[in-house]
Design a protein around this motif. Sequence first.
Motif, PDB file in Angstrom:
ATOM      1  N   GLU A  26       0.810  -1.224   0.000  1.00  0.00           N
ATOM      2  CA  GLU A  26       0.000   0.000   0.000  1.00  0.00           C
ATOM      3  C   GLU A  26       0.843   1.275   0.000  1.00  0.00           C
ATOM      4  O   GLU A  26       0.309   2.364   0.254  1.00  0.00           O
ATOM      5  CB  GLU A  26      -0.977   0.031   1.189  1.00  0.00           C
ATOM      6  N   PHE A  27       2.142   1.168  -0.234  1.00  0.00           N
ATOM      7  CA  PHE A  27       2.966   2.345  -0.459  1.00  0.00           C
ATOM      8  C   PHE A  27       4.214   1.876  -1.194  1.00  0.00           C
ATOM      9  O   PHE A  27       4.526   0.675  -1.198  1.00  0.00           O
ATOM     10  CB  PHE A  27       3.330   3.061   0.859  1.00  0.00           C
ATOM     11  N   THR A  28       4.935   2.819  -1.817  1.00  0.00           N
ATOM     12  CA  THR A  28       6.145   2.457  -2.551  1.00  0.00           C
ATOM     13  C   THR A  28       7.368   2.994  -1.822  1.00  0.00           C
ATOM     14  O   THR A  28       7.352   4.088  -1.263  1.00  0.00           O
ATOM     15  CB  THR A  28       6.114   3.022  -3.985  1.00  0.00           C
ATOM     16  N   LEU A  29       8.442   2.204  -1.867  1.00  0.00           N
ATOM     17  CA  LEU A  29       9.643   2.526  -1.095  1.00  0.00           C
ATOM     18  C   LEU A  29      10.531   3.589  -1.725  1.00  0.00           C
ATOM     19  O   LEU A  29      11.434   4.108  -1.072  1.00  0.00           O
ATOM     20  CB  LEU A  29      10.477   1.256  -0.900  1.00  0.00           C
ATOM     21  N   ASP A  30      10.280   3.938  -2.979  1.00  0.00           N
ATOM     22  CA  ASP A  30      11.195   4.790  -3.738  1.00  0.00           C
ATOM     23  C   ASP A  30      11.658   6.034  -2.990  1.00  0.00           C
ATOM     24  O   ASP A  30      12.827   6.371  -2.989  1.00  0.00           O
ATOM     25  CB  ASP A  30      10.506   5.280  -5.034  1.00  0.00           C
ATOM     26  N   ASP A  31      10.737   6.748  -2.386  1.00  0.00           N
ATOM     27  CA  ASP A  31      11.065   8.033  -1.771  1.00  0.00           C
ATOM     28  C   ASP A  31      11.176   7.947  -0.261  1.00  0.00           C
ATOM     29  O   ASP A  31      10.987   8.927   0.446  1.00  0.00           O
ATOM     30  CB  ASP A  31      10.002   9.074  -2.127  1.00  0.00           C
ATOM     31  N   PHE A  32      11.484   6.764   0.223  1.00  0.00           N
ATOM     32  CA  PHE A  32      11.585   6.569   1.666  1.00  0.00           C
ATOM     33  C   PHE A  32      13.008   6.234   2.080  1.00  0.00           C
ATOM     34  O   PHE A  32      13.734   5.551   1.368  1.00  0.00           O
ATOM     35  CB  PHE A  32      10.665   5.414   2.123  1.00  0.00           C
ATOM     36  N   VAL A  33      13.385   6.722   3.248  1.00  0.00           N
ATOM     37  CA  VAL A  33      14.573   6.214   3.925  1.00  0.00           C
ATOM     38  C   VAL A  33      14.132   4.929   4.626  1.00  0.00           C
ATOM     39  O   VAL A  33      13.096   4.896   5.296  1.00  0.00           O
ATOM     40  CB  VAL A  33      15.115   7.215   4.965  1.00  0.00           C
ATOM     41  N   THR A  56      17.682   7.157  -0.465  1.00  0.00           N
ATOM     42  CA  THR A  56      17.126   6.914  -1.793  1.00  0.00           C
ATOM     43  C   THR A  56      18.198   6.638  -2.833  1.00  0.00           C
ATOM     44  O   THR A  56      17.879   6.246  -3.962  1.00  0.00           O
ATOM     45  CB  THR A  56      16.267   8.106  -2.249  1.00  0.00           C
ATOM     46  N   THR A  57      19.465   6.837  -2.480  1.00  0.00           N
ATOM     47  CA  THR A  57      20.579   6.458  -3.352  1.00  0.00           C
ATOM     48  C   THR A  57      21.433   5.427  -2.633  1.00  0.00           C
ATOM     49  O   THR A  57      21.543   5.430  -1.408  1.00  0.00           O
ATOM     50  CB  THR A  57      21.444   7.665  -3.736  1.00  0.00           C
ATOM     51  N   ASP A  58      22.056   4.550  -3.407  1.00  0.00           N
ATOM     52  CA  ASP A  58      22.770   3.412  -2.824  1.00  0.00           C
ATOM     53  C   ASP A  58      23.984   3.820  -1.995  1.00  0.00           C
ATOM     54  O   ASP A  58      24.467   3.034  -1.166  1.00  0.00           O
ATOM     55  CB  ASP A  58      23.229   2.452  -3.923  1.00  0.00           C
ATOM     56  N   ASP A  59      24.504   5.019  -2.230  1.00  0.00           N
ATOM     57  CA  ASP A  59      25.696   5.428  -1.483  1.00  0.00           C
ATOM     58  C   ASP A  59      25.368   6.120  -0.170  1.00  0.00           C
ATOM     59  O   ASP A  59      26.271   6.517   0.572  1.00  0.00           O
ATOM     60  CB  ASP A  59      26.571   6.339  -2.352  1.00  0.00           C
ATOM     61  N   ASP A  60      24.122   6.287   0.110  1.00  0.00           N
ATOM     62  CA  ASP A  60      23.699   6.950   1.336  1.00  0.00           C
ATOM     63  C   ASP A  60      23.280   5.888   2.358  1.00  0.00           C
ATOM     64  O   ASP A  60      22.113   5.493   2.432  1.00  0.00           O
ATOM     65  CB  ASP A  60      22.518   7.887   1.043  1.00  0.00           C
ATOM     66  N   THR A  61      24.276   5.417   3.105  1.00  0.00           N
ATOM     67  CA  THR A  61      24.027   4.305   4.021  1.00  0.00           C
ATOM     68  C   THR A  61      24.576   4.615   5.404  1.00  0.00           C
ATOM     69  O   THR A  61      25.443   5.477   5.587  1.00  0.00           O
ATOM     70  CB  THR A  61      24.682   2.999   3.540  1.00  0.00           C
ATOM     71  N   TYR A  62      24.062   3.892   6.362  1.00  0.00           N
ATOM     72  CA  TYR A  62      24.570   3.938   7.732  1.00  0.00           C
ATOM     73  C   TYR A  62      24.612   2.507   8.236  1.00  0.00           C
ATOM     74  O   TYR A  62      23.660   1.733   8.019  1.00  0.00           O
ATOM     75  CB  TYR A  62      23.635   4.772   8.609  1.00  0.00           C
ATOM     76  N   TYR A  63      25.689   2.139   8.886  1.00  0.00           N
ATOM     77  CA  TYR A  63      25.795   0.827   9.515  1.00  0.00           C
ATOM     78  C   TYR A  63      26.256   1.007  10.955  1.00  0.00           C
ATOM     79  O   TYR A  63      27.180   1.771  11.241  1.00  0.00           O
ATOM     80  CB  TYR A  63      26.794  -0.072   8.782  1.00  0.00           C
ATOM     81  N   ARG A  64      25.630   0.283  11.818  1.00  0.00           N
ATOM     82  CA  ARG A  64      26.089   0.231  13.197  1.00  0.00           C
ATOM     83  C   ARG A  64      27.503  -0.335  13.186  1.00  0.00           C
ATOM     84  O   ARG A  64      27.808  -1.261  12.410  1.00  0.00           O
ATOM     85  CB  ARG A  64      25.151  -0.677  13.986  1.00  0.00           C
ATOM     86  N   LYS A  65      28.353   0.182  14.051  1.00  0.00           N
ATOM     87  CA  LYS A  65      29.767  -0.196  14.047  1.00  0.00           C
ATOM     88  C   LYS A  65      29.949  -1.709  14.150  1.00  0.00           C
ATOM     89  O   LYS A  65      30.790  -2.298  13.477  1.00  0.00           O
ATOM     90  CB  LYS A  65      30.472   0.496  15.205  1.00  0.00           C
ATOM     91  N   SER A  66      29.145  -2.356  14.974  1.00  0.00           N
ATOM     92  CA  SER A  66      29.334  -3.786  15.220  1.00  0.00           C
ATOM     93  C   SER A  66      28.956  -4.659  14.022  1.00  0.00           C
ATOM     94  O   SER A  66      29.306  -5.838  13.985  1.00  0.00           O
ATOM     95  CB  SER A  66      28.530  -4.222  16.443  1.00  0.00           C
ATOM     96  N   VAL A  67      28.242  -4.108  13.036  1.00  0.00           N
ATOM     97  CA  VAL A  67      27.837  -4.927  11.891  1.00  0.00           C
ATOM     98  C   VAL A  67      28.528  -4.516  10.599  1.00  0.00           C
ATOM     99  O   VAL A  67      28.363  -5.175   9.569  1.00  0.00           O
ATOM    100  CB  VAL A  67      26.300  -4.887  11.688  1.00  0.00           C
ATOM    101  N   PRO A 103       9.466   8.855   5.082  1.00  0.00           N
ATOM    102  CA  PRO A 103       9.712   9.652   3.869  1.00  0.00           C
ATOM    103  C   PRO A 103      11.056  10.372   3.932  1.00  0.00           C
ATOM    104  O   PRO A 103      11.430  10.931   4.969  1.00  0.00           O
ATOM    105  CB  PRO A 103       8.539  10.634   3.869  1.00  0.00           C
ATOM    106  N   SER A 104      11.762  10.380   2.812  1.00  0.00           N
ATOM    107  CA  SER A 104      13.088  10.984   2.773  1.00  0.00           C
ATOM    108  C   SER A 104      13.043  12.492   2.999  1.00  0.00           C
ATOM    109  O   SER A 104      14.051  13.107   3.327  1.00  0.00           O
ATOM    110  CB  SER A 104      13.768  10.672   1.443  1.00  0.00           C
ATOM    111  N   LYS A 105      11.859  13.097   2.811  1.00  0.00           N
ATOM    112  CA  LYS A 105      11.738  14.543   3.028  1.00  0.00           C
ATOM    113  C   LYS A 105      11.830  14.901   4.505  1.00  0.00           C
ATOM    114  O   LYS A 105      12.097  16.043   4.849  1.00  0.00           O
ATOM    115  CB  LYS A 105      10.391  15.038   2.488  1.00  0.00           C
ATOM    116  N   VAL A 106      11.583  13.950   5.379  1.00  0.00           N
ATOM    117  CA  VAL A 106      11.464  14.299   6.799  1.00  0.00           C
ATOM    118  C   VAL A 106      12.609  13.781   7.642  1.00  0.00           C
ATOM    119  O   VAL A 106      12.705  14.115   8.825  1.00  0.00           O
ATOM    120  CB  VAL A 106      10.126  13.809   7.388  1.00  0.00           C
ATOM    121  N   ILE A 107      13.476  12.949   7.074  1.00  0.00           N
ATOM    122  CA  ILE A 107      14.546  12.392   7.908  1.00  0.00           C
ATOM    123  C   ILE A 107      15.754  12.039   7.046  1.00  0.00           C
ATOM    124  O   ILE A 107      15.619  11.721   5.873  1.00  0.00           O
ATOM    125  CB  ILE A 107      14.042  11.158   8.680  1.00  0.00           C
TER     126      ILE A 107
END
Length: 132
Positions: A26-33, A56-67, A103-107
């Motif tokens: 019921e929603f699309t992931l394209d514009d979501f973090v 929304t782009t593959d280079d915008d990532t975060y990983y917890r240090k332990s993983v 939504p990527s607009k808010v976070i």
Amino acid sequence: QSRFVESGGGFVEFGGSLRVSCAASEFTLDDFVIGWFRQAPGQPGKEQEGVSCLGTTDDDTYYRKSVKGRFAISRDNTENTMYLHMNSLQPEDTGVYYCAALPSKVITVQKMCTDRPRLGVWGRGTQVVVSP
């Protein structure tokens, strides 16, 4: 109503691999973090910790240090599904894994993972157990 259908997870031995996924409905992931969070066993009152988040782009990532270096987050927009690939699993990775989207607009990606937002679309959680 927007929701996720989670799958994957399960039981694996130390050093093994698993993949968890969340199909958006019921929603699309394209514009979501998107993000994966986990809650360790025996800590029901503690908030879930951010494991990995993706913008929304593959280079915008975060990983917890332990993983870092062991886990990989991804999305498939054609399938409207997000994934967490987990390798070299350790007993400390045991927990209930939740997917979430905002939504990527808010976070931002960093805020998503470090601030554990209360809003957004959340999955119900899938269990991952890693034996020593």
